[in-house]
Design a protein around this motif. Structure first.
Motif, short mmCIF file in Angstrom:
data_model
loop_
_atom_site.label_atom_id
_atom_site.label_comp_id
_atom_site.label_asym_id
_atom_site.label_seq_id
_atom_site.Cartn_x
_atom_site.Cartn_y
_atom_site.Cartn_z
N PHE A 145 -21.98 25.88 18.35
CA PHE A 145 -20.64 25.43 18.75
C PHE A 145 -20.48 25.54 20.26
N LYS A 146 -20.89 26.67 20.81
CA LYS A 146 -20.65 26.94 22.23
C LYS A 146 -21.46 26.04 23.15
N GLN A 147 -22.55 25.47 22.66
CA GLN A 147 -23.31 24.57 23.53
C GLN A 147 -22.50 23.34 23.91
N TYR A 148 -21.54 22.99 23.07
CA TYR A 148 -20.66 21.86 23.34
C TYR A 148 -19.28 22.30 23.81
N TYR A 173 -8.73 35.04 22.79
CA TYR A 173 -8.58 34.04 21.73
C TYR A 173 -7.13 33.82 21.32
N LEU A 174 -6.24 34.66 21.85
CA LEU A 174 -4.82 34.53 21.55
C LEU A 174 -4.02 34.02 22.74
N GLN A 175 -4.64 33.97 23.91
CA GLN A 175 -3.91 33.63 25.13
C GLN A 175 -3.84 32.14 25.41
N CYS A 176 -4.65 31.34 24.73
CA CYS A 176 -4.60 29.90 25.01
C CYS A 176 -3.28 29.32 24.52
N LYS A 177 -2.75 28.37 25.28
CA LYS A 177 -1.47 27.76 24.94
C LYS A 177 -1.63 26.54 24.04
N GLU A 178 -2.88 26.11 23.86
CA GLU A 178 -3.18 25.02 22.94
C GLU A 178 -4.58 25.29 22.37
N TYR A 179 -4.77 24.98 21.12
CA TYR A 179 -6.07 25.21 20.49
C TYR A 179 -6.85 23.91 20.52
N THR A 180 -7.48 23.68 21.67
CA THR A 180 -8.21 22.44 21.92
C THR A 180 -9.61 22.77 22.41
N VAL A 181 -10.51 21.80 22.23
CA VAL A 181 -11.86 21.92 22.75
C VAL A 181 -12.27 20.59 23.36
N ALA A 182 -13.17 20.62 24.33
CA ALA A 182 -13.60 19.39 24.98
C ALA A 182 -15.04 19.53 25.45
N CYS A 183 -15.75 18.43 25.35
CA CYS A 183 -17.15 18.37 25.75
C CYS A 183 -17.33 17.18 26.70
N ILE A 202 -21.93 16.61 17.71
CA ILE A 202 -20.85 17.29 18.44
C ILE A 202 -19.62 17.43 17.56
N PHE A 203 -19.22 16.36 16.89
CA PHE A 203 -18.02 16.42 16.07
C PHE A 203 -18.24 17.24 14.79
N ARG A 204 -19.46 17.29 14.28
CA ARG A 204 -19.74 18.18 13.14
C ARG A 204 -19.50 19.64 13.52
N GLN A 205 -19.92 20.00 14.71
CA GLN A 205 -19.67 21.36 15.17
C GLN A 205 -18.18 21.62 15.36
N MET A 206 -17.47 20.63 15.84
CA MET A 206 -16.03 20.80 16.06
C MET A 206 -15.26 20.91 14.75
N LYS A 207 -15.76 20.29 13.68
CA LYS A 207 -15.03 20.27 12.42
C LYS A 207 -14.78 21.68 11.88
N ARG A 208 -15.71 22.59 12.07
CA ARG A 208 -15.51 23.95 11.57
C ARG A 208 -14.29 24.59 12.23
N PHE A 209 -14.15 24.37 13.52
CA PHE A 209 -12.99 24.85 14.26
C PHE A 209 -11.72 24.15 13.77
N SER A 210 -11.81 22.84 13.61
CA SER A 210 -10.65 22.05 13.17
C SER A 210 -10.18 22.50 11.79
N ASP A 211 -11.12 22.74 10.89
CA ASP A 211 -10.75 23.16 9.54
C ASP A 211 -9.97 24.47 9.57
N PHE A 212 -10.39 25.38 10.41
CA PHE A 212 -9.69 26.67 10.53
C PHE A 212 -8.25 26.45 10.99
N ILE A 213 -8.08 25.66 12.05
CA ILE A 213 -6.74 25.43 12.59
C ILE A 213 -5.89 24.61 11.61
#
Length: 223
Positions: A145-148, A173-183, A202-213
């Motif tokens: 995930f972090k590579q992207y 992990y609590l200080q961000c004002k929006e839960y976004t990621v960008a590559c 790239i989007f497969r890796q992002m989906k795990r984060f998206s599912d959580f949110i």
């Protein structure tokens, strides 16, 4: 699919961002937009293989108008100098995480997440991260995930959000004002023969984060 048409149009538009030029080159714009729609259609098809929720989407459901809203901006140029597509089963204005493709010469990116969250929902997401920190860290600290996506969020609080301990070891992990990621990607990324494969990864890796949110957003909406 001719990606070069998209980039050349956007470069020319950036150099001639006025109504006279745009109206005289509307066919040029339509050709570039059509090529971007072809790209989005291909990306949607790839995402649908691991996220069936987007299967029914078409490019017209995901794209934005080229016209800028200049009412409250000092920049009065009338047109955006990028093409953007937000692939989100809940709609472009949803708080749910989706998949964003942004083409702009020297400023391309693949991104996603939840933007402009109302305070109660942002609080709920922070609480979910806090309550499930082990699971959350297993996602955002995974090297794949972090590579992207090395950072979650764009703007951050300087201290702990209200109601959370200031000495919490994973406070970032609590200080961000929006839960976004960008590559970010160089322009040539989109010209490579394996471009769609790499976007898929790239989007497969992002989906795990998206599912959580998104799970937290769904729970919040049905309370």
């Amino acid at each position: 699919m001719d990606i070069s048409v998209i980039f050349q149009f956007l470069k020319d538009l950036a150099a001639n961002n006025n109504r006279e030029w745009f109206n005289a080159h509307r066919d040029y714009y339509e050709a570039a937009r059509s090529e971007f729609d072809h790209l989005l259609s291909a990306v949607i098809s790839r995402i649908a293989l691991f996220d069936e929720s987007v299967r029914c989407l078409e490019p017209k459901d995901c794209t934005y108008r080229i016209y800028r809203d200049t009412r409250f901006s000092e920049d009065k140029t009338p047109y955006k100098i990028h093409f953007g597509g937000y692939i989100n089963a809940k709609g472009k204005k949803s708080y749910h995480c989706g998949y964003y493709v942004h083409l702009q010469p020297d400023n391309c990116l693949l991104a996603g997440g939840s933007y402009c969250l109302p305070s109660p929902l942002l609080r709920a997401i922070r609480q979910a991260v806090y309550d499930n920190m082990t699971e959350y860290r297993s996602i955002v600290e995974d090297p794949l995930f972090k590579q992207y996506f090395p950072v979650v969020g764009e703007t951050f609080l300087k201290t702990a959000p209200k109601g959370f301990p200031k000495d919490y070891p994973y406070l970032k992990y609590l200080q961000c004002k929006e839960y976004t990621v960008a590559c970010s990607q160089p322009d040539h990324f989109f010209f490579e023969p394996d471009c769609l494969d790499r976007i898929d990864d790239i989007f497969r890796q992002m989906k795990r984060f998206s599912d959580f949110i998104n799970y937290t957003i769904d729970e919040f909406e049905y309370e």
